[in-house]
Design a protein around this motif. Structure first.
Motif, PDB file in Angstrom:
ATOM      1  N   TRP A  18       0.456   4.338  -3.095  1.00  0.00           N
ATOM      2  CA  TRP A  18       0.574   5.110  -1.854  1.00  0.00           C
ATOM      3  C   TRP A  18      -0.755   5.026  -1.129  1.00  0.00           C
ATOM      4  O   TRP A  18      -1.677   5.778  -1.410  1.00  0.00           O
ATOM      5  CB  TRP A  18       0.969   6.544  -2.181  1.00  0.00           C
ATOM      6  N   GLU A  19      -0.839   4.085  -0.218  1.00  0.00           N
ATOM      7  CA  GLU A  19      -2.094   3.791   0.455  1.00  0.00           C
ATOM      8  C   GLU A  19      -1.959   3.972   1.959  1.00  0.00           C
ATOM      9  O   GLU A  19      -0.892   3.768   2.525  1.00  0.00           O
ATOM     10  CB  GLU A  19      -2.508   2.352   0.141  1.00  0.00           C
ATOM     11  N   LEU A  21      -2.135   3.101   5.805  1.00  0.00           N
ATOM     12  CA  LEU A  21      -1.941   1.842   6.518  1.00  0.00           C
ATOM     13  C   LEU A  21      -3.273   1.358   7.084  1.00  0.00           C
ATOM     14  O   LEU A  21      -4.078   2.164   7.555  1.00  0.00           O
ATOM     15  CB  LEU A  21      -0.951   2.029   7.673  1.00  0.00           C
ATOM     16  N   CYS A  67       6.222   4.803   4.685  1.00  0.00           N
ATOM     17  CA  CYS A  67       5.454   3.678   4.154  1.00  0.00           C
ATOM     18  C   CYS A  67       5.236   3.769   2.645  1.00  0.00           C
ATOM     19  O   CYS A  67       5.108   4.850   2.078  1.00  0.00           O
ATOM     20  CB  CYS A  67       4.087   3.624   4.838  1.00  0.00           C
ATOM     21  N   ALA A  68       5.186   2.607   2.023  1.00  0.00           N
ATOM     22  CA  ALA A  68       4.802   2.481   0.617  1.00  0.00           C
ATOM     23  C   ALA A  68       4.273   1.071   0.417  1.00  0.00           C
ATOM     24  O   ALA A  68       4.594   0.148   1.173  1.00  0.00           O
ATOM     25  CB  ALA A  68       5.984   2.746  -0.305  1.00  0.00           C
ATOM     26  N   THR A  69       3.435   0.906  -0.594  1.00  0.00           N
ATOM     27  CA  THR A  69       2.947  -0.422  -0.948  1.00  0.00           C
ATOM     28  C   THR A  69       3.557  -0.795  -2.291  1.00  0.00           C
ATOM     29  O   THR A  69       3.367  -0.096  -3.284  1.00  0.00           O
ATOM     30  CB  THR A  69       1.407  -0.433  -1.046  1.00  0.00           C
ATOM     31  N   ILE A  74       3.058  -4.132   1.962  1.00  0.00           N
ATOM     32  CA  ILE A  74       3.366  -2.903   2.684  1.00  0.00           C
ATOM     33  C   ILE A  74       4.825  -2.919   3.142  1.00  0.00           C
ATOM     34  O   ILE A  74       5.299  -3.901   3.711  1.00  0.00           O
ATOM     35  CB  ILE A  74       2.441  -2.743   3.901  1.00  0.00           C
ATOM     36  N   VAL A  76       7.695  -0.665   5.324  1.00  0.00           N
ATOM     37  CA  VAL A  76       7.915   0.428   6.268  1.00  0.00           C
ATOM     38  C   VAL A  76       9.394   0.465   6.626  1.00  0.00           C
ATOM     39  O   VAL A  76       9.968  -0.546   7.028  1.00  0.00           O
ATOM     40  CB  VAL A  76       7.085   0.261   7.561  1.00  0.00           C
ATOM     41  N   SER A  96       3.638   7.401  11.524  1.00  0.00           N
ATOM     42  CA  SER A  96       4.032   6.926  10.202  1.00  0.00           C
ATOM     43  C   SER A  96       3.614   7.965   9.160  1.00  0.00           C
ATOM     44  O   SER A  96       2.824   8.870   9.449  1.00  0.00           O
ATOM     45  CB  SER A  96       3.403   5.573   9.886  1.00  0.00           C
ATOM     46  N   TYR A  97       4.162   7.801   7.966  1.00  0.00           N
ATOM     47  CA  TYR A  97       3.886   8.770   6.915  1.00  0.00           C
ATOM     48  C   TYR A  97       3.973   8.075   5.566  1.00  0.00           C
ATOM     49  O   TYR A  97       4.945   7.354   5.289  1.00  0.00           O
ATOM     50  CB  TYR A  97       4.907   9.908   6.986  1.00  0.00           C
ATOM     51  N   THR A  98       2.954   8.293   4.736  1.00  0.00           N
ATOM     52  CA  THR A  98       2.946   7.749   3.380  1.00  0.00           C
ATOM     53  C   THR A  98       3.106   8.900   2.392  1.00  0.00           C
ATOM     54  O   THR A  98       2.193   9.726   2.259  1.00  0.00           O
ATOM     55  CB  THR A  98       1.631   7.000   3.088  1.00  0.00           C
ATOM     56  N   GLU A 102       0.011  11.667   1.834  1.00  0.00           N
ATOM     57  CA  GLU A 102      -0.086  12.596   2.957  1.00  0.00           C
ATOM     58  C   GLU A 102       0.705  13.882   2.761  1.00  0.00           C
ATOM     59  O   GLU A 102       0.686  14.761   3.633  1.00  0.00           O
ATOM     60  CB  GLU A 102       0.371  11.901   4.241  1.00  0.00           C
TER      61      GLU A 102
END
Length: 242
Positions: A18-19, A21, A67-69, A74, A76, A96-98, A102
């Motif tokens: 969870w990084e 962007l 978002c997730a890695t 990445i 989205v 956006s939201y991770t 967050e």
């Protein structure tokens, strides 16, 4: 054979992080597929707002980047509607939201079906993964809802043992959303020039959460009934003390 096994291992093993962007990451402005979708999403939020449900720490949005890695790539996705109980920081212009980084993971995600196939049921694991796979296996969203506005079909999936299970509605045709303390169901009618099926909220006592126009109409009817009652008692409503 070793090469094939290595490739298979890459597909089956997920390394999720969870990084934030990168600053230069381009978030695409996904096109709205039809005029009904934003109206449907807006109506869901409107009744929650009027009922006083929405709190500052919550995040309720539509066509919004989640978002997730995964395996250093990445990903989205932009659901048609989502509800996040609590975020760490309130940002007015958030695009956006991770999750985890967050704040909470989304508690509810909705997708509205359209004529264009967008993979709401896609379990594709390879990059870019399908929506179903992303919500279920990567984000692990507890409730995933797929709604067909044309025929009113509401599919309510709940995460159990790491898999989405289709749930049947109650005797009123509604589903209890535990994270929100509300029921969700379908309703037929007209709003903003659109006549058809809608998603609506009901409270735990079965009371429909009203839209603004409905609330105004209800208050008008209550006022008319009060005036009628006062007149029946020989009281002039215009002479009542303020």
């Amino acid at each position: 054979m070793p090469t094939q096994l290595s490739e298979l291992q890459k597909i089956t093993e997920l390394v999720i992080s969870w990084e934030a962007l990168p600053n230069d990451f381009h978030l695409e402005d996904e096109p709205v597929e039809n005029t009904g979708q934003p109206i449907l999403a807006g109506a869901l939020r409107e009744s929650l707002e009027i009922a006083g449900f929405i709190q500052p720490q919550m995040l309720i949005a539509s066509n919004f980047g989640l978002c997730a890695t995964v395996n250093n790539q990445i990903i989205v996705k932009a659901p048609d509607w989502l509800y996040i109980p609590s975020v760490k920081e309130i940002l007015p212009e958030r695009r956006s939201y991770t999750p985890n980084l967050e704040g909470d993971i989304p508690a509810v995600i909705m997708e509205f079906l359209s004529h264009t196939e967008c993979g709401e049921y896609s379990f594709k694991r390879t990059y870019p993964p399908g929506k179903w796979f992303f919500y279920e296996q990567i984000l692990k969203v507890p409730v995933y809802i797929i709604f067909d506005p044309e025929n009113g079909l509401l599919e309510f999936y709940q995460l159990e043992n790491e898999r989405y299970q289709l749930k049947q509605p109650d005797e009123n045709g509604r589903h209890w959303v535990d994270s929100m303390g509300l029921f969700l169901g379908t309703w037929q009618g007209t709003k903003e020039g659109r006549t058809g099926y809608w998603l609506r909220w009901w409270d735990k006592d079965g009371n429909l959460l009203l839209w603004a126009v409905e609330k105004i109409d209800k208050e008008r009817q209550e006022k008319e009934k009060l005036i009628e009652y006062l007149l029946s008692q020989g009281i002039d409503p215009n002479n009542l003390p303020i």
